[in-house]
Write a protein that holds these residues in place. Structure first.
Motif, PDB file in Angstrom:
ATOM      1  N   ASP A  51       0.791  -1.215   0.071  1.00  0.00           N
ATOM      2  CA  ASP A  51       0.043   0.077   0.127  1.00  0.00           C
ATOM      3  C   ASP A  51       0.794   1.319  -0.300  1.00  0.00           C
ATOM      4  N   GLY A  52       2.009   1.240  -0.685  1.00  0.00           N
ATOM      5  CA  GLY A  52       2.952   2.390  -0.559  1.00  0.00           C
ATOM      6  C   GLY A  52       3.899   2.584   0.528  1.00  0.00           C
ATOM      7  N   GLY A  53       4.187   4.008   0.713  1.00  0.00           N
ATOM      8  CA  GLY A  53       5.101   4.298   1.707  1.00  0.00           C
ATOM      9  C   GLY A  53       4.417   4.259   3.304  1.00  0.00           C
ATOM     10  N   ARG A  54       5.318   4.055   4.035  1.00  0.00           N
ATOM     11  CA  ARG A  54       4.787   3.866   5.571  1.00  0.00           C
ATOM     12  C   ARG A  54       5.032   5.358   6.305  1.00  0.00           C
ATOM     13  N   ILE A  55       3.869   5.613   6.702  1.00  0.00           N
ATOM     14  CA  ILE A  55       3.838   7.094   7.379  1.00  0.00           C
ATOM     15  C   ILE A  55       3.856   6.790   8.989  1.00  0.00           C
ATOM     16  N   PRO A  56       4.714   7.377   9.700  1.00  0.00           N
ATOM     17  CA  PRO A  56       5.774   8.477   9.279  1.00  0.00           C
ATOM     18  C   PRO A  56       7.018   8.176   8.957  1.00  0.00           C
ATOM     19  N   ASP A  57       7.294   6.743   8.674  1.00  0.00           N
ATOM     20  CA  ASP A  57       8.768   6.402   8.398  1.00  0.00           C
ATOM     21  C   ASP A  57       9.293   7.113   7.152  1.00  0.00           C
ATOM     22  N   VAL A  58       8.575   7.653   6.135  1.00  0.00           N
ATOM     23  CA  VAL A  58       9.127   8.131   5.053  1.00  0.00           C
ATOM     24  C   VAL A  58       8.635   9.523   5.099  1.00  0.00           C
ATOM     25  N   MET A  59       8.351  10.270   6.165  1.00  0.00           N
ATOM     26  CA  MET A  59       8.023  11.751   6.064  1.00  0.00           C
ATOM     27  C   MET A  59       9.127  12.563   6.201  1.00  0.00           C
ATOM     28  N   GLY A  60       8.777  13.680   5.382  1.00  0.00           N
ATOM     29  CA  GLY A  60       9.889  14.790   5.538  1.00  0.00           C
ATOM     30  C   GLY A  60      11.175  14.326   5.158  1.00  0.00           C
ATOM     31  N   TRP A  61      12.126  14.697   5.725  1.00  0.00           N
ATOM     32  CA  TRP A  61      13.491  14.467   5.330  1.00  0.00           C
ATOM     33  C   TRP A  61      14.001  13.000   5.089  1.00  0.00           C
ATOM     34  N   ARG A  62      13.192  12.150   5.862  1.00  0.00           N
ATOM     35  CA  ARG A  62      13.223  10.674   5.711  1.00  0.00           C
ATOM     36  C   ARG A  62      13.128  10.092   4.358  1.00  0.00           C
ATOM     37  N   PHE A  63      12.216  10.862   3.788  1.00  0.00           N
ATOM     38  CA  PHE A  63      11.867  10.217   2.369  1.00  0.00           C
ATOM     39  C   PHE A  63      13.100  10.653   1.226  1.00  0.00           C
ATOM     40  N   SER A  64      13.516  11.904   1.661  1.00  0.00           N
ATOM     41  CA  SER A  64      14.884  12.156   0.471  1.00  0.00           C
ATOM     42  C   SER A  64      16.035  11.387   1.029  1.00  0.00           C
ATOM     43  N   GLY A  65      16.046  10.817   2.136  1.00  0.00           N
ATOM     44  CA  GLY A  65      17.292   9.974   2.648  1.00  0.00           C
ATOM     45  C   GLY A  65      16.894   8.444   2.373  1.00  0.00           C
ATOM     46  N   LEU A  66      15.933   7.956   1.637  1.00  0.00           N
ATOM     47  CA  LEU A  66      15.618   6.437   1.691  1.00  0.00           C
ATOM     48  C   LEU A  66      16.581   6.000   0.927  1.00  0.00           C
ATOM     49  N   PRO A  67      16.794   4.673   1.374  1.00  0.00           N
ATOM     50  CA  PRO A  67      18.049   3.886   0.853  1.00  0.00           C
ATOM     51  C   PRO A  67      17.733   3.301  -0.850  1.00  0.00           C
ATOM     52  N   LEU A  68      17.363   4.146  -1.533  1.00  0.00           N
ATOM     53  CA  LEU A  68      16.776   3.642  -2.827  1.00  0.00           C
ATOM     54  C   LEU A  68      17.821   3.964  -3.794  1.00  0.00           C
ATOM     55  N   ASP A  69      18.503   2.982  -4.211  1.00  0.00           N
ATOM     56  CA  ASP A  69      19.745   3.250  -5.370  1.00  0.00           C
ATOM     57  C   ASP A  69      19.192   3.160  -6.621  1.00  0.00           C
ATOM     58  N   PHE A  70      18.987   3.928  -7.218  1.00  0.00           N
ATOM     59  CA  PHE A  70      18.451   3.656  -8.927  1.00  0.00           C
ATOM     60  C   PHE A  70      19.672   3.123  -9.598  1.00  0.00           C
ATOM     61  N   GLN A  71      20.739   3.142  -9.162  1.00  0.00           N
ATOM     62  CA  GLN A  71      21.562   2.410  -9.933  1.00  0.00           C
ATOM     63  C   GLN A  71      21.607   0.863 -10.109  1.00  0.00           C
ATOM     64  N   THR A  72      21.006   0.552  -9.011  1.00  0.00           N
ATOM     65  CA  THR A  72      20.872  -0.885  -9.084  1.00  0.00           C
ATOM     66  C   THR A  72      19.331  -1.305  -8.843  1.00  0.00           C
ATOM     67  N   PHE A  73      18.332  -0.508  -8.375  1.00  0.00           N
ATOM     68  CA  PHE A  73      16.967  -0.714  -8.340  1.00  0.00           C
ATOM     69  C   PHE A  73      16.344  -1.048  -9.619  1.00  0.00           C
ATOM     70  N   LEU A  74      16.822  -0.303 -10.509  1.00  0.00           N
ATOM     71  CA  LEU A  74      16.163  -0.232 -11.895  1.00  0.00           C
ATOM     72  C   LEU A  74      16.802  -1.140 -12.960  1.00  0.00           C
ATOM     73  N   ARG A  75      18.052  -0.987 -12.974  1.00  0.00           N
ATOM     74  CA  ARG A  75      18.900  -1.756 -13.819  1.00  0.00           C
ATOM     75  C   ARG A  75      20.212  -2.088 -13.440  1.00  0.00           C
ATOM     76  N   PRO A  76      21.117  -2.980 -14.063  1.00  0.00           N
ATOM     77  CA  PRO A  76      22.415  -3.303 -13.419  1.00  0.00           C
ATOM     78  C   PRO A  76      23.457  -2.097 -13.796  1.00  0.00           C
ATOM     79  N   ARG A  77      24.330  -2.256 -12.891  1.00  0.00           N
ATOM     80  CA  ARG A  77      25.270  -1.341 -12.970  1.00  0.00           C
ATOM     81  C   ARG A  77      26.154  -1.687 -14.404  1.00  0.00           C
ATOM     82  N   PRO A  78      26.756  -0.579 -14.844  1.00  0.00           N
ATOM     83  CA  PRO A  78      27.556  -0.709 -16.232  1.00  0.00           C
ATOM     84  C   PRO A  78      28.474  -1.940 -16.052  1.00  0.00           C
ATOM     85  N   GLY A  79      28.548  -2.514 -17.276  1.00  0.00           N
ATOM     86  CA  GLY A  79      29.500  -3.743 -17.325  1.00  0.00           C
ATOM     87  C   GLY A  79      28.739  -5.142 -16.730  1.00  0.00           C
TER      88      GLY A  79
END
Length: 518
Positions: free
Chosen positions: A130-158
């Motif tokens: 059901d999406g993000g958990r409140i208040p765990d992802v509120m405010g500054w916490r959302f910006s600091g989420l450990p979501l690495d789009f280098q790996t989450f979406l596709r592999p690293r180069p090579g």
């Protein structure tokens, strides 16, 4: 202070692991079942080979401890086997705070994705959140989420990509929807929904009151390309994932698995009676696939998205292939923006995972008019022809009947560099159909003849010009000038395709020719 004994430590470990296996507890599990959904651990037992589960991160807990037990921080991760082949798996646990996402659960998922890509294992995603958990992802916490789009979406180069298959088994919002968007195959049950944000967020943000089904149910999800298949129940979804993965290698660095050859469901000798010679007569292209592919091997991909074009995985004499075929029953097979977008995604899937491409042309052209233009048909066309031209797997095409204009090129015509291009004796090639072409190109000449000599003279001119145009469009002329490699007997189509694919692979041992630096 007395130190705990090894026995006490082991007992504590067993207690904590038992708590994790209990998921959200009996009441939450019963409520989840009452909604018609299976608990995540039962799902894992159904999708994986018995006894193959190897869990990681089971003792994860949220950063914010409120006194409520949140086992695994709402997600189960690990490795197992499907049909004997290792996969990595992420299962959202909707019995724990509705499967909502928080920093630890996101870190846990990201770690497994990175491992799957590094180890070279397909990734299976069971989406129900059901999406993000409140208040765990509120405010500054959302910006600091450990979501690495280098790996989450596709592999690293090579790093070679791995197949991703997602099952949408309930409301899938937030990062569950993002999981589905990253998957090469998405199957959803009829009671599920997938969207960027759920109805409660939509109403609060823009005032729109809408149900889960209206927002992201099967009909809309298929039309948007967010789901490639819809099934009745969860066991059907798990079977679809296993079937999809059976066509693909574990990673793009490996050849696609070859199966024992099987005969077609329909005798290829019946093809001349299946496909009418008259170019405007309708027929179901699936009947052609039954005479070209091995029986029971055609696996549809995206049937509800751009349905004037069929995209399917299949096997021809045991060799897995991707089939791109016109569907004359839908808009005469004309390609609109949705069909082109689907095709580009499918071409990328096949080229990435080393599946030869087979094009079956019966296309009157690209869709024209204001709706097509506003839908972005120019960019969609540019994208698909560029992707076909760049594909490094074997590309073999057969023109069954008509192949006109940009539609012909979007189906793997000569400018996109097919390895082989064949035609049936019924084929017509050109930039427009003869009747429409004559009336467009010679309009002023016909108007002048009509004004000076009358309708009979104009009709005679139309007949003469149409005959000339038709003669230029016939497959013999294309073969004479090497626009096609040969004109073949329809009954030989399956054998010709199989031989052409074999030749186009050449002497490459691994059948993998690319580097992974994109």
């Amino acid at each position: 202070m007395t130190m705990p004994t090894m026995g006490e430590r082991m007992a504590e470990s067993q207690r904590r692991h038992a708590d994790a296996l209990a998921m959200g507890g009996p009441q939450a599990v019963d409520k989840h079942r009452a909604s018609g959904r299976l608990p995540v651990r039962e799902r894992i037992g159904l999708v994986l080979d018995e006894g193959s589960w190897f869990e990681t991160g089971s003792l994860a807990l949220p950063e914010r401890r409120t006194g409520r037990h949140v086992p695994g921080d709402g997600v189960v991760t690990g490795f197992g086997r499907i049909d004997g082949r290792t996969v990595a798996l992420i299962g959202i646990d909707a019995t724990v705070l509705a499967g909502t996402t928080a920093p630890v659960s996101m870190r846990k998922q990201g770690r497994l994705i990175e491992q799957a890509q590094r180890f070279g294992y397909p990734l299976v995603l069971l989406c129900d959140a059901d999406g993000g958990r409140i208040p765990d992802v509120m405010g500054w916490r959302f910006s600091g989420l450990p979501l690495d789009f280098q790996t989450f979406l596709r592999p690293r180069p090579g790093q070679p990509p791995v197949p991703r298959a997602a099952a949408v088994l309930g409301p899938a919002y937030g990062d569950s929807a993002l999981h589905a968007a990253t998957a090469h195959f998405v199957v959803m049950v009829r009671t599920a929904a997938v969207a960027l944000s759920g109805p409660s967020v939509v109403e609060a943000a823009i005032g729109e009151q809408i149900s889960d089904t209206e927002l992201g149910g099967p009909e809309g999800a298929q039309a948007a390309g967010n789901a490639h298949m819809v099934v009745e129940g969860e066991t059907d979804a798990f079977a679809a994932i296993a079937a999809f993965l059976s066509y693909l290698p574990s990673s793009a660095a490996r050849p696609a698995p070859v199966a024992p050859a099987a005969g077609p469901a329909t005798d290829p000798a019946e093809l001349p009676s299946i496909v009418p010679a008259a170019s405007r007569s309708g027929y179901d292209m699936h009947r052609v696939l039954d005479a070209v592919a091995d029986r029971e091997s055609v696996f549809g991909w995206g049937a509800g998205w751009g349905p004037s074009l069929i995209t399917a995985l299949a096997r021809i004499q045991g060799q897995p292939v991707g089939i791109v075929a016109s569907q004359p029953l839908v808009g005469a097979g004309a390609l609109d923006p949705a069909a082109l977008a689907k095709e580009a995604k499918f071409i990328d899937l096949c080229d990435t995972f080393n599946l030869p491409l087979v094009f079956l042309h019966d296309v009157p052209g690209l869709m024209i008019g204001s709706q097509a233009e506003r839908g972005g048909i120019l960019h969609a066309y540019e994208d698909v022809v560029a992707r076909i031209a760049a594909a490094q797997v074997p590309k073999v095409g057969v023109v069954l009947r008509k192949a006109y204009g940009g539609g012909h090129f979007a189906m793997g015509g000569r400018p996109t560099h097919p390895d082989f291009l064949f035609a049936w004796p019924t084929a017509e090639l050109g930039f427009m159909a003869p009747e429409a072409g004559v009336r467009t190109v010679y309009r002023r000449r016909m108007e002048a003849v009509l004004a000076e000599q009358g309708p009979a003279a104009r009709d005679a001119l139309i007949a003469e010009l149409t005959a000339d145009w038709t003669a230029e469009s016939e497959p013999w002329e294309a073969a004479a000038h090497l626009s096609v490699d040969d004109v073949i007997d329809p009954a030989a189509t399956r054998d010709v395709i199989a031989r052409a694919v074999e030749l186009a692979w050449g002497s490459r041992d691994t059948r993998v020719v690319r580097s992974w630096n994109r």
